[in-house]
Design a protein around this motif. Structure first.
Motif, short mmCIF file in Angstrom:
data_model
loop_
_atom_site.label_atom_id
_atom_site.label_comp_id
_atom_site.label_asym_id
_atom_site.label_seq_id
_atom_site.Cartn_x
_atom_site.Cartn_y
_atom_site.Cartn_z
N ARG A 101 9.30 -3.36 -2.37
CA ARG A 101 9.29 -1.90 -2.56
C ARG A 101 8.20 -1.25 -1.70
NH1 ARG A 101 10.67 2.35 -6.18
NH2 ARG A 101 8.80 3.30 -7.06
N LYS A 154 9.27 -1.34 2.00
CA LYS A 154 10.32 -0.34 2.26
C LYS A 154 9.72 1.06 2.35
CE LYS A 154 14.80 -2.08 0.97
NZ LYS A 154 14.67 -3.27 0.10
N ALA A 155 8.78 1.37 1.46
CA ALA A 155 8.16 2.70 1.46
C ALA A 155 7.39 2.91 2.76
CB ALA A 155 7.26 2.85 0.24
N MET A 213 9.28 3.84 5.96
CA MET A 213 9.83 5.19 6.13
C MET A 213 8.97 6.04 7.06
SD MET A 213 11.26 6.31 2.41
CE MET A 213 9.60 6.39 1.72
N VAL A 214 7.70 5.73 7.17
CA VAL A 214 6.80 6.64 7.90
C VAL A 214 6.07 6.01 9.08
CG1 VAL A 214 6.44 8.07 5.86
CG2 VAL A 214 4.81 6.25 6.37
N THR A 223 3.16 12.41 10.74
CA THR A 223 3.06 13.59 9.89
C THR A 223 3.14 13.23 8.41
OG1 THR A 223 5.46 13.86 9.98
CG2 THR A 223 4.17 15.10 11.59
N ASP A 224 3.74 12.10 8.07
CA ASP A 224 3.99 11.77 6.67
C ASP A 224 3.23 10.51 6.26
OD1 ASP A 224 5.80 13.84 6.95
OD2 ASP A 224 7.43 12.47 7.44
N ASP A 225 2.89 10.42 5.01
CA ASP A 225 2.14 9.26 4.50
C ASP A 225 2.80 8.72 3.25
OD1 ASP A 225 0.18 10.00 6.36
OD2 ASP A 225 -0.72 11.38 4.91
N VAL A 226 2.60 7.42 3.01
CA VAL A 226 2.95 6.88 1.71
C VAL A 226 1.82 5.98 1.22
CG1 VAL A 226 5.43 6.91 2.20
CG2 VAL A 226 4.15 4.81 2.50
N ASP A 227 1.68 5.95 -0.08
CA ASP A 227 0.69 5.10 -0.73
C ASP A 227 1.37 4.48 -1.94
OD1 ASP A 227 -1.35 3.94 -2.15
OD2 ASP A 227 -2.51 5.78 -2.43
N PHE A 228 1.64 3.19 -1.85
CA PHE A 228 2.26 2.48 -2.97
C PHE A 228 1.14 1.73 -3.68
CE2 PHE A 228 4.76 -1.31 -4.53
CZ PHE A 228 5.45 -0.61 -5.51
N ARG A 229 0.91 2.10 -4.92
CA ARG A 229 -0.25 1.60 -5.65
C ARG A 229 0.19 0.77 -6.83
NH1 ARG A 229 -5.19 4.65 -8.19
NH2 ARG A 229 -5.39 3.46 -10.13
#
Lengths: 247, 247, 247
Positions: free
Chosen positions: C140, C143-144, C147-148, C171-177
């Motif tokens: 997961r 995959k996240a 995306m960026v 321009t976009d960020d993800v943080d899977f915690r």
């Protein structure tokens, strides 16, 4: 005239067996059966399909021939779900085929039969060995052969009474062996021939995995592969010319 | 400001209905609803989406507009499983949308709304016929038409009270006919218009097969196709300009 | 000599873990285990696989090395269904591997081990943090991130005892915690490194979603990812070199 009602899946199974070999074909609308005979452009693979009137819900025809584009006809039939009934009716005047099913009426333009490759004569061969097996077994053997080569050798070992689907690649080999225990029936005999895998793969696509398939095999001779559809009221026969064995 | 919590599948259904027509859109974050109106580059197909605050778990907004890249936003929402909740929050300062779900925080850069095509006016039309049917029926008609043509004719036969989805190809035709028995409801009236199949296919992609779809149809007039999502708290309306009938 | 019988899925899981990184590899056929060590052409990702003899139905080998084309070997093994047994036997004379399963005998030509890239030394690292999580959670997060960006930052926040899979796009960020509640176990420590996402995606493909995965992580250091297969009788360790963090 021609007018018939038939289950969609029966018609699909029948047409699939032909469309793996050719794009267009003649359909013979005889009194006793609907029949197709076709040969691929290279003259290597043939198919002979006979669908008895008993496979239809209703069937009326006086001997005639129509030419069809198979993929278009299959698209149209494919709009029906498996057990839905499809009504076919030939419009003699417009030379179109009317196809009716639950709410959907389609009209398919026919092709001039004279513009389609001639129907082949299916030679009557006396082949020494006869192997009867499940479609799934044939499928497995063809998949195995496909990993190493584009040719496949079908062979009956008369000493061990086993059927072999073999392939020799440049470096790797496979030998798929079915003993009498794995087969439905076997009439052993001298039988060993080499075939193009591409054709067998195409034919295999159309053969249901649960069909009882009969293979008639000889010594460097064409192979006959036949199986029934429509609860036995339809019969499909493939014939495939052998390749010359180089060894 | 804008802050909302919503089920992932509700948001997906809403965004899907717009992304089949356009890549970017403005989202209006009004007090009473989230709303999108967009028209495709060729000015042929429009979509009007309204998602009531009751479709959300929680919703706070004071009238504002944001611009989004739909496929990016859909990718982000797609990380949630169907019934999982997604929290959206607008960061006014950075002009980014914060998207939170079970463990995953994402930040999506917004697009300047002024750089996005203007929202269309959805004309108020008085269309003679209204057909209500299942999404699956519409899907079947569109698939049938697609076999023979890239145009489709929608028509109500006022004498027989049947709804027809018809297509005429160069050689082949289909006529998918739904009687009042096959429809949920029908208000018959003079209605017969031709449409580009590509647009209807795109719209059809977003329409759930089990949706109750209402089609408002006139005589060589635009068609309106609408259906509800989010248990009725969301409403999507497509409008599609007609093609000129050549006959 | 080498002769072994093993469940098809055990062998598939083992080979998959290597084939995501390299096309060809050496297999060490030791007395106590079958072992593979390989590094990708760019020297960035390594894999170390050990399959204990207890993972086999039967196993006999005196220390030897064979070279194999992994996709060919996987094709051959793939002809077996999940729990079917596969028999492997080395033909020393022809340098071929005989592969037997229910009816199917295959012969795979081996590759000269000297022509295959040298096996890497897996450095013994002392990494400060150790994270144990389900394969599905790692999947997961990857995959996240995908995306960026094409880079991913793995980090343990020692204050909150949380494990982060982060990515920063243009321009976009993800943080899977993942908090300790979401993890199977966590040994917190100073750990923050950046990696190429392509390699992690490849490794992730081979890691079963229900595997217990252990990640050993340091400060701008290589990461070690390991998990067990074959009910614990097999162990796979990936090592991935870090990218330099630009900030």
């Amino acid at each position: 005239m021609f007018k018939a009602i038939v289950g969609a899946s029966t018609l699909q199974d029948a047409l699939d067996s032909v469309s793996v070999l050719v794009d267009e074909c003649k359909i013979r609308l005889n009194e006793g059966e609907l029949a197709i005979r076709a040969v691929d452009p290279a003259n290597v693979g043939m198919v002979d399909l006979a669908l008895d009137t008993a496979a239809f819900e209703s069937y009326t025809a006086d001997d005639g021939v129509i030419g069809v584009n198979l993929s278009k006809l299959e698209d149209f039939i494919g709009m029906a779900s498996g057990d839905q009934l499809v009504e076919l009716e030939l419009d003699e005047e417009t030379r179109k085929l009317n196809i009716q099913m639950d709410g959907l009426s389609s009209t398919l333009a026919l092709i001039d039969p004279d513009s389609i490759r001639q129907e082949p004569d299916i030679p009557d061969l006396d082949l020494a060995a006869e192997i009867m097996l499940e479609g799934a077994q044939l499928d497995r053997g063809i998949k195995a052969a496909d990993m190493v080569s584009d040719h496949v050798r079908l062979r009956v070992a008369s000493d061990t009474e086993a059927y072999h689907i073999e392939a020799e690649g440049d470096t790797d080999d496979v030998d798929f062996r079915l003993d009498t225990d794995d087969l439905i029936a076997l009439t052993a005999g001298e039988a060993d021939s080499l075939f193009s895998l591409d054709y067998l793969k195409d034919m295999n696509k159309a053969i249901p995995k649960d069909a009882e398939v009969t293979i008639e095999l000889g010594q460097e001779f064409p192979v006959k592969v036949h199986y029934g559809i429509a609860e036995g009221y339809g019969e499909i026969t493939y014939m495939l010319a052998p390749r010359i064995q180089s060894d």
